[in-house]
Enzyme design. Sequence first.
Site, PDB file in Angstrom:
ATOM      1  N   GLY A 118       0.829  -1.190   0.000  1.00  0.00           N
ATOM      2  CA  GLY A 118       0.000   0.000   0.000  1.00  0.00           C
ATOM      3  C   GLY A 118       0.867   1.244   0.000  1.00  0.00           C
ATOM      4  O   GLY A 118       2.018   1.218   0.460  1.00  0.00           O
ATOM      5  N   CYS A 119       0.332   2.344  -0.499  1.00  0.00           N
ATOM      6  CA  CYS A 119       1.132   3.573  -0.604  1.00  0.00           C
ATOM      7  C   CYS A 119       1.535   4.093   0.774  1.00  0.00           C
ATOM      8  O   CYS A 119       2.701   4.458   0.989  1.00  0.00           O
ATOM      9  CB  CYS A 119       0.383   4.633  -1.404  1.00  0.00           C
ATOM     10  SG  CYS A 119      -1.273   5.025  -0.787  1.00  0.00           S
ATOM     11  N   HIS A 120       0.600   4.137   1.727  1.00  0.00           N
ATOM     12  CA  HIS A 120       0.934   4.590   3.077  1.00  0.00           C
ATOM     13  C   HIS A 120       1.954   3.646   3.716  1.00  0.00           C
ATOM     14  O   HIS A 120       2.909   4.089   4.359  1.00  0.00           O
ATOM     15  CB  HIS A 120      -0.319   4.630   3.956  1.00  0.00           C
ATOM     16  CG  HIS A 120      -1.445   5.432   3.390  1.00  0.00           C
ATOM     17  ND1 HIS A 120      -1.480   6.809   3.422  1.00  0.00           N
ATOM     18  CD2 HIS A 120      -2.589   5.046   2.782  1.00  0.00           C
ATOM     19  CE1 HIS A 120      -2.599   7.234   2.861  1.00  0.00           C
ATOM     20  NE2 HIS A 120      -3.290   6.187   2.462  1.00  0.00           N
ATOM     21  N   ALA A 121       1.722   2.350   3.522  1.00  0.00           N
ATOM     22  CA  ALA A 121       2.633   1.353   4.095  1.00  0.00           C
ATOM     23  C   ALA A 121       4.038   1.494   3.521  1.00  0.00           C
ATOM     24  O   ALA A 121       5.028   1.370   4.251  1.00  0.00           O
ATOM     25  CB  ALA A 121       2.088  -0.050   3.837  1.00  0.00           C
ATOM     26  N   GLY A 156       5.553   4.209   2.503  1.00  0.00           N
ATOM     27  CA  GLY A 156       6.210   5.348   3.126  1.00  0.00           C
ATOM     28  C   GLY A 156       6.688   5.051   4.526  1.00  0.00           C
ATOM     29  O   GLY A 156       7.819   5.405   4.909  1.00  0.00           O
TER      30      GLY A 156
END
Length: 315
Positions: A115-118, A120
Amino acid sequence: MKFKIFVDGQYGTTGLKIHEMLENRDEIELLTINEEDKKNDEVKKELLNSADLVFLCLPDAASKHSVSLITNDKVKVIDASTAHRTNPQWVYGIPELTSTQREKIKNSNRVCVPGCHASGLIIAMKPLLEKGILPKSQKLICHSITGFSGGGSTMIDDYENGSFDEVGGQRPYALALNHKHLPEMKYMLDLQEAPLFTPSIGNFKQGMLVMSYLVKKDFLFSASRDELINLYKDYYKGENFINIIEENEQYLDNGLLNPMKCNNTNTLEISVYENETDMVVISRLDNLGKGASGAAVQCMNIMLGIDEKQGLKSK
């Protein structure tokens, strides 16, 4: 020789972006499905089993169903959903994660895109946990702001055609503190408990910042910002798509950090800020690039033995 690639879910945001990134590559032959056939198992099964590599850009249940339709054991699969990110039989798609992760991706037929948040959080925190600065018992605290393009067609339409008063400037969500990326954050960082994480949508289309907050007294041994910068530089040495920012004054725009400056690249930048007692580590990336489609294409290149940078831009 051309590699046959099928994007299952080619009409969604991530699928459309992958199509766009691959459609002009000479070594790729894109297999396509008509929109009216996208739920036709007979048509889909033929495409899934005739491809060299399949991207799954679908909701979790649909991704699992598509995997069940694959009977050809030579087909490689990259899943962009959350369905398999904590499944030990699937390889997590951050090649830079450890010294062995890239080889695992290369040798696997089943890879899940983070995931994108993950992405980062994990890329920022992994070196600190691996090098023993933070304990695995640490309760990580993180906030992110991302462009509205990750929310799908309805959200994109709301922002692009709605008024500013209706959609606002920044909207936190998942306020029950149960965001779908939490399991993979905990799993991939081998934490004793999931982070405290709150995401938000910004009134811009692409780009994101993932901000991880650290209290220096929680460190297992003392470390300054400069020491963390050197640790990051050593950990990600030679990586094409991870940039470590050494000079904050030159990086910021009048003290402000623009979340869109990595847009249309596969680059993730790490910057670190501190006072006497605390630090914040910030990952900047394109939520549609290193946060989604770019990461998927990077993994595809590795799995097919193509130059990892092929078709991808770095900042």
